[in-house]
Write a protein that holds these residues in place. Structure first.
Motif, PDB file in Angstrom:
ATOM      1  N   VAL A 193      40.915  42.407   1.029  1.00 28.92           N
ATOM      2  CA  VAL A 193      41.930  41.498   1.484  1.00 28.92           C
ATOM      3  C   VAL A 193      43.174  42.303   1.187  1.00 28.92           C
ATOM      4  CG1 VAL A 193      43.052  39.449   0.749  1.00 28.92           C
ATOM      5  CG2 VAL A 193      40.664  39.502   0.606  1.00 28.92           C
ATOM      6  N   VAL A 194      44.006  42.366   2.273  1.00 27.52           N
ATOM      7  CA  VAL A 194      45.392  42.982   2.185  1.00 27.52           C
ATOM      8  C   VAL A 194      46.321  42.214   1.439  1.00 27.52           C
ATOM      9  CG1 VAL A 194      47.096  44.089   3.526  1.00 27.52           C
ATOM     10  CG2 VAL A 194      44.835  44.477   4.202  1.00 27.52           C
ATOM     11  N   LEU A 201      45.362  57.187   6.659  1.00 24.30           N
ATOM     12  CA  LEU A 201      44.126  56.704   6.977  1.00 24.30           C
ATOM     13  C   LEU A 201      43.573  55.718   6.014  1.00 24.30           C
ATOM     14  CD1 LEU A 201      42.317  59.864   8.398  1.00 24.30           C
ATOM     15  CD2 LEU A 201      43.552  58.163   9.565  1.00 24.30           C
ATOM     16  N   ALA A 202      43.588  54.458   6.354  1.00 21.71           N
ATOM     17  CA  ALA A 202      43.084  53.199   5.461  1.00 21.71           C
ATOM     18  C   ALA A 202      41.667  52.766   5.697  1.00 21.71           C
ATOM     19  CB  ALA A 202      44.091  52.098   5.482  1.00 21.71           C
ATOM     20  N   PHE A 203      41.024  52.791   4.655  1.00 23.93           N
ATOM     21  CA  PHE A 203      39.525  52.023   4.694  1.00 23.93           C
ATOM     22  C   PHE A 203      39.467  50.828   4.042  1.00 23.93           C
ATOM     23  CE2 PHE A 203      39.143  56.452   6.120  1.00 23.93           C
ATOM     24  CZ  PHE A 203      37.819  56.809   6.588  1.00 23.93           C
ATOM     25  N   LEU A 204      38.813  49.786   4.420  1.00 24.48           N
ATOM     26  CA  LEU A 204      38.630  48.530   3.739  1.00 24.48           C
ATOM     27  C   LEU A 204      37.322  47.805   4.100  1.00 24.48           C
ATOM     28  CD1 LEU A 204      39.568  45.984   5.497  1.00 24.48           C
ATOM     29  CD2 LEU A 204      41.774  46.764   5.519  1.00 24.48           C
ATOM     30  N   PRO A 205      36.649  47.366   3.263  1.00 21.40           N
ATOM     31  CA  PRO A 205      35.279  46.658   3.650  1.00 21.40           C
ATOM     32  C   PRO A 205      35.549  45.344   4.365  1.00 21.40           C
ATOM     33  CG  PRO A 205      35.928  46.217   1.432  1.00 21.40           C
ATOM     34  CD  PRO A 205      37.132  47.128   1.903  1.00 21.40           C
ATOM     35  N   ALA A 206      34.611  45.138   5.164  1.00 19.85           N
ATOM     36  CA  ALA A 206      34.422  44.030   5.741  1.00 19.85           C
ATOM     37  C   ALA A 206      34.197  42.793   4.804  1.00 19.85           C
ATOM     38  CB  ALA A 206      33.367  43.528   7.021  1.00 19.85           C
ATOM     39  N   LYS A 207      33.095  43.141   3.848  1.00 17.77           N
ATOM     40  CA  LYS A 207      32.844  42.332   2.669  1.00 17.77           C
ATOM     41  C   LYS A 207      32.408  43.313   1.500  1.00 17.77           C
ATOM     42  CE  LYS A 207      29.154  39.847   2.485  1.00 17.77           C
ATOM     43  NZ  LYS A 207      28.368  40.405   1.700  1.00 17.77           N
ATOM     44  N   ALA A 208      32.634  42.933   0.282  1.00 15.27           N
ATOM     45  CA  ALA A 208      32.267  43.531  -0.760  1.00 15.27           C
ATOM     46  C   ALA A 208      30.856  44.142  -0.663  1.00 15.27           C
ATOM     47  CB  ALA A 208      32.418  43.150  -2.164  1.00 15.27           C
ATOM     48  N   ARG A 218      38.834  40.248   8.720  1.00 11.36           N
ATOM     49  CA  ARG A 218      39.729  41.250   8.276  1.00 11.36           C
ATOM     50  C   ARG A 218      40.500  41.678   9.394  1.00 11.36           C
ATOM     51  NH1 ARG A 218      36.865  40.063   4.201  1.00 11.36           N
ATOM     52  NH2 ARG A 218      38.508  38.470   4.295  1.00 11.36           N
ATOM     53  N   PHE A 219      39.924  41.908  10.702  1.00 11.16           N
ATOM     54  CA  PHE A 219      40.820  42.216  11.862  1.00 11.16           C
ATOM     55  C   PHE A 219      42.037  41.125  12.084  1.00 11.16           C
ATOM     56  CE2 PHE A 219      41.886  42.776  16.085  1.00 11.16           C
ATOM     57  CZ  PHE A 219      41.682  44.169  16.372  1.00 11.16           C
ATOM     58  N   ALA A 220      41.645  39.741  12.083  1.00 12.71           N
ATOM     59  CA  ALA A 220      42.652  38.864  12.283  1.00 12.71           C
ATOM     60  C   ALA A 220      43.707  38.910  11.136  1.00 12.71           C
ATOM     61  CB  ALA A 220      41.983  37.781  12.190  1.00 12.71           C
ATOM     62  N   GLU A 221      43.424  39.335   9.959  1.00  9.93           N
ATOM     63  CA  GLU A 221      44.173  39.522   8.770  1.00  9.93           C
ATOM     64  C   GLU A 221      45.188  40.504   8.982  1.00  9.93           C
ATOM     65  OE1 GLU A 221      41.148  37.403   5.631  1.00  9.93           O
ATOM     66  OE2 GLU A 221      41.360  39.532   5.562  1.00  9.93           O
ATOM     67  N   LEU A 222      44.560  41.701   9.431  1.00  8.47           N
ATOM     68  CA  LEU A 222      45.536  42.831   9.722  1.00  8.47           C
ATOM     69  C   LEU A 222      46.329  42.573  10.745  1.00  8.47           C
ATOM     70  CD1 LEU A 222      42.547  45.752   9.360  1.00  8.47           C
ATOM     71  CD2 LEU A 222      44.527  45.402   7.809  1.00  8.47           C
ATOM     72  N   GLU A 223      46.044  41.805  11.792  1.00  9.87           N
ATOM     73  CA  GLU A 223      46.855  41.353  12.884  1.00  9.87           C
ATOM     74  C   GLU A 223      47.909  40.691  12.396  1.00  9.87           C
ATOM     75  OE1 GLU A 223      45.078  41.825  17.237  1.00  9.87           O
ATOM     76  OE2 GLU A 223      44.401  40.023  16.031  1.00  9.87           O
ATOM     77  N   ALA A 224      47.583  39.748  11.587  1.00  7.46           N
ATOM     78  CA  ALA A 224      48.661  38.776  10.759  1.00  7.46           C
ATOM     79  C   ALA A 224      49.481  39.657  10.069  1.00  7.46           C
ATOM     80  CB  ALA A 224      47.962  37.934  10.040  1.00  7.46           C
ATOM     81  N   CYS A 225      49.404  40.847   9.665  1.00  8.54           N
ATOM     82  CA  CYS A 225      50.368  41.701   8.945  1.00  8.54           C
ATOM     83  C   CYS A 225      51.167  42.615   9.782  1.00  8.54           C
ATOM     84  CB  CYS A 225      49.480  42.885   7.926  1.00  8.54           C
ATOM     85  SG  CYS A 225      48.786  42.036   6.600  1.00  8.54           S
ATOM     86  N   GLU A 226      50.859  42.236  11.155  1.00  2.00           N
ATOM     87  CA  GLU A 226      51.678  43.016  12.058  1.00  2.00           C
ATOM     88  C   GLU A 226      51.374  44.278  12.378  1.00  2.00           C
ATOM     89  OE1 GLU A 226      55.972  42.866  11.167  1.00  2.00           O
ATOM     90  OE2 GLU A 226      55.963  40.620  11.452  1.00  2.00           O
ATOM     91  N   VAL A 227      49.979  44.700  12.131  1.00  2.00           N
ATOM     92  CA  VAL A 227      49.238  46.022  12.615  1.00  2.00           C
ATOM     93  C   VAL A 227      48.949  45.766  14.001  1.00  2.00           C
ATOM     94  CG1 VAL A 227      47.269  47.267  11.943  1.00  2.00           C
ATOM     95  CG2 VAL A 227      48.550  46.191  10.358  1.00  2.00           C
ATOM     96  N   PHE A 274      40.355  51.526   9.163  1.00  2.00           N
ATOM     97  CA  PHE A 274      38.707  51.404   9.424  1.00  2.00           C
ATOM     98  C   PHE A 274      38.186  50.201   8.704  1.00  2.00           C
ATOM     99  CE2 PHE A 274      40.081  55.917  10.310  1.00  2.00           C
ATOM    100  CZ  PHE A 274      39.885  55.861  11.693  1.00  2.00           C
ATOM    101  N   ILE A 275      37.742  49.141   9.489  1.00  2.00           N
ATOM    102  CA  ILE A 275      37.108  48.204   8.611  1.00  2.00           C
ATOM    103  C   ILE A 275      35.582  48.567   8.635  1.00  2.00           C
ATOM    104  CG2 ILE A 275      36.386  45.758   8.786  1.00  2.00           C
ATOM    105  CD1 ILE A 275      38.750  45.234  10.448  1.00  2.00           C
ATOM    106  N   VAL A 276      35.093  48.940   7.493  1.00  2.00           N
ATOM    107  CA  VAL A 276      33.794  49.356   7.268  1.00  2.00           C
ATOM    108  C   VAL A 276      32.838  48.063   7.224  1.00  2.00           C
ATOM    109  CG1 VAL A 276      32.138  50.524   5.823  1.00  2.00           C
ATOM    110  CG2 VAL A 276      34.495  51.439   6.388  1.00  2.00           C
ATOM    111  N   CYS A 277      31.776  47.979   7.916  1.00  2.00           N
ATOM    112  CA  CYS A 277      30.893  46.846   8.021  1.00  2.00           C
ATOM    113  C   CYS A 277      29.400  47.255   8.177  1.00  2.00           C
ATOM    114  CB  CYS A 277      31.243  45.835   9.229  1.00  2.00           C
ATOM    115  SG  CYS A 277      31.095  46.568  10.623  1.00  2.00           S
TER     116      CYS A 277
END
Length: 384
Positions: free
Chosen positions: A251-252, A133-140, A283-292, A267-270
Motif C-alpha cells: 500500500v502506497v 525503479l520501485a517494486f511492490l507486491p500485489a499482495k503480501a 494496486r494499479f488503480a491506487e498508483l494511478e490515484a497517486c498521479e502515476v 513493478f507490481i509483483v504478482c
C-alpha cells in the motif's frame, strides 16, 4: 524534515508560527528570526544549514524586499514563501520577481504551509534521476522482496552502481534473510538526510552482492516518515548511483508516493493465482490515484509455471500486458534464505532475474548458452 528559517518582526506571530510548523510535522526550524536579523546573519544561517524554505513576513514589503533579493541570489537553493494579510496582482508580481516563490494569506494553517512548500520545492528542485525503479507486491507473500533483491544484484553485475532501499519499515526482511546488520538504516537516513554529508552516508548503507543496501529495521518504532524525508533522500542520492531500487510495501502512503511519482517504472509483483491478480489490478488503480502515469506501471509475474495459467489468460485477468515472468523455484529460494545469499546463479529464477536486469538496463537479451556437454554429444554422434 525540511529545514526552515522563519523571519518576522512580530514576536507573537513567530511563536504561533513555530507551533504551527511543529503541527505540520515536516519542518525543522533552524532559525527563528524575530525581530528579523541583519541580512549578513541570515545569509550566514543559509550557508550553515541546508535550508529548504525561508518563511518570510512580507507585510512590510519595502523593508524586506532587499533581503528577499539577496536570499534569491545567495546560491543556496533556499525557496522563499511569503505571508501577509492580502496583496494585489501587481504586488504579487513584484514579490515574485524578487524571489518569493509562494504567497500565503495570513493567518494560514499547517496544511496550507506544507502544501505551499511541497508545490514550490517540486517546481524548483525536481528529482531528475530517471533510473528509479520501485517494486511492490500485489499482495503480501508474493515474493516481491526476493525479486527486487535478485534483480538489483543482477543489474549491479552489469557494472552498474546500484542502491537497494528497503522501504517496508514494518515488515522489511532483508536484514533477517541475509543476516545483515548496520547501526543506521532507513529511518535514520530519512530523519537526518537534511544534514547528511557524503562521508557520513557511508555509515548508513551496507555493501553486499556488489551493491549498496539501505536496510529497514522493523524493531525501530520511530515516527512514520513523511514525503519530505523521501524527497530529500532522492535529491541527496541524485548522481551517486546508476540505479535506485526501492522495495515497497503493497500500500502506497503519502511518504512512499514520493518514490512512485519520481520513478521511471513501478513493478507490481504478482503470482498466477486469481486473488493475487485481482489485487494487482487494485494496486494499479491506487498508483494511478497517486498521479502515476499508467505507462510507468508494469506487471511482473512471479512463480509462473508452464502448464498452469497461461500468459494470455493472466493478461486477460489483469487487463494489461505482463512485463516479465520469473519461474517458480520454491526450493531454490528457500535454500538461499536458509544460507543468507542470493538465489543460485545457475537456477532458472536467477536467469529470469538476469533477463529482467538486461531489459531494465536497456540491453539486448543475452543469447542462450549452449551446453558444452551437449556439443560433445553432437560431435560424438558425427564421428561415430
Amino acid at each position: 524534515m525540511l529545514n526552515l528559517i522563519l523571519l518576522t518582526p512580530n514576536a507573537m506571530a513567530a511563536g504561533a508560527i513555530e507551533q504551527l510548523t511543529q503541527e505540520a510535522g515536516v519542518f525543522k526550524i533552524v532559525l527563528n528570526g524575530s525581530p528579523i536579523p541583519h541580512v549578513a546573519n541570515v545569509l550566514r544561517a543559509l550557508r550553515a544549514y541546508v535550508v529548504d524554505v525561508v518563511l518570510l513576513d512580507v507585510g512590510d514589503w519595502e523593508s524586506v524586499s532587499l533581503l528577499a533579493s539577496q536570499i534569491q541570489r545567495s546560491g543556496t537553493g533556499a525557496l522563499i514563501i511569503g505571508f501577509r494579510a492580502d496583496w494585489t496582482p501587481g504586488q504579487q508580481a513584484e514579490m515574485e520577481a524578487a524571489g518569493v516563490s509562494e504567497l500565503l494569506h495570513e493567518p494560514f494553517s499547517p496544511a496550507e504551509l506544507e502544501s505551499a512548500a511541497y508545490d514550490s520545492l517540486h517546481r524548483h528542485h525536481v528529482v531528475t534521476n530517471r533510473d528509479i525503479l520501485a517494486f511492490l507486491p500485489a499482495k503480501a507473500g508474493g515474493g516481491c522482496s526476493t525479486v527486487a533483491l535478485n534483480t538489483a544484484a543482477a543489474v549491479a553485475n552489469l557494472q552498474k552502481k546500484v542502491l537497494l532501499v528497503e522501504s517496508d519499515r514494518r515488515s522489511g526482511v532483508f536484514s533477517i534473510m541475509l543476516n545483515l546488520k548496520n547501526r543506521f538504516g532507513l529511518s535514520e537516513a530519512l530523519q537526518n538526510v537534511g544534514e547528511l554529508t557524503l562521508a557520513e552516508w557511508n555509515h548508513y548503507y551496507v555493501s553486499a552482492f556488489g551493491m549498496h543496501m539501505l536496510l529497514a529495521d522493523p524493531a525501530n518504532r520511530s515516527h512514520l516518515p513523511s514525503w519530505a524525508g523521501y524527497y530529500r533522500l532522492l535529491l541527496f542520492l541524485q548522481g551517486q548511483y546508476d540505479f535506485l531500487f526501492f522495495d515497497l510495501p503493497e500500500v502506497v502512503n503519502q511518504a512512499t508516493a514520493e518514490v512512485v511519482k519520481s520513478a521511471r517504472a513501478i513493478f507490481i509483483v504478482c503470482t498466477p493465482e486469481v486473488p493475487s491478480l485481482k489485487m494487482a489490478s487494485q494496486r494499479f488503480a491506487e498508483l494511478e490515484a497517486c498521479e502515476v502515469p499508467a505507462a510507468n506501471i508494469h506487471m511482473i509475474l512471479n512463480r509462473w509455471e508452464r502448464g498452469r495459467l497461461g500468459i494470455p489468460d493472466v493478461e486477460k485477468i489483469l487487463g494489461r500486458p505482463v512485463f516479465g515472468t520469473l519461474p517458480n523455484d520454491y526450493a531454490g529460494v528457500r535454500e538461499s534464505i536458509l544460507e543468507s545469499r542470493l538465489v543460485a546463479l545457475d537456477s532458472d529464477f536467477a536467469e529470469g532475474c538476469r533477463t529482467l536486469a538486461r531489459k531494465l538496463s536497456g540491453l539486448p537479451e543475452a543469447p542462450p548458452v549452449r551446453s558444452g556437454f551437449g556439443l560433445l554429444k553432437k560431435l560424438g554422434r558425427i564421428t561415430s
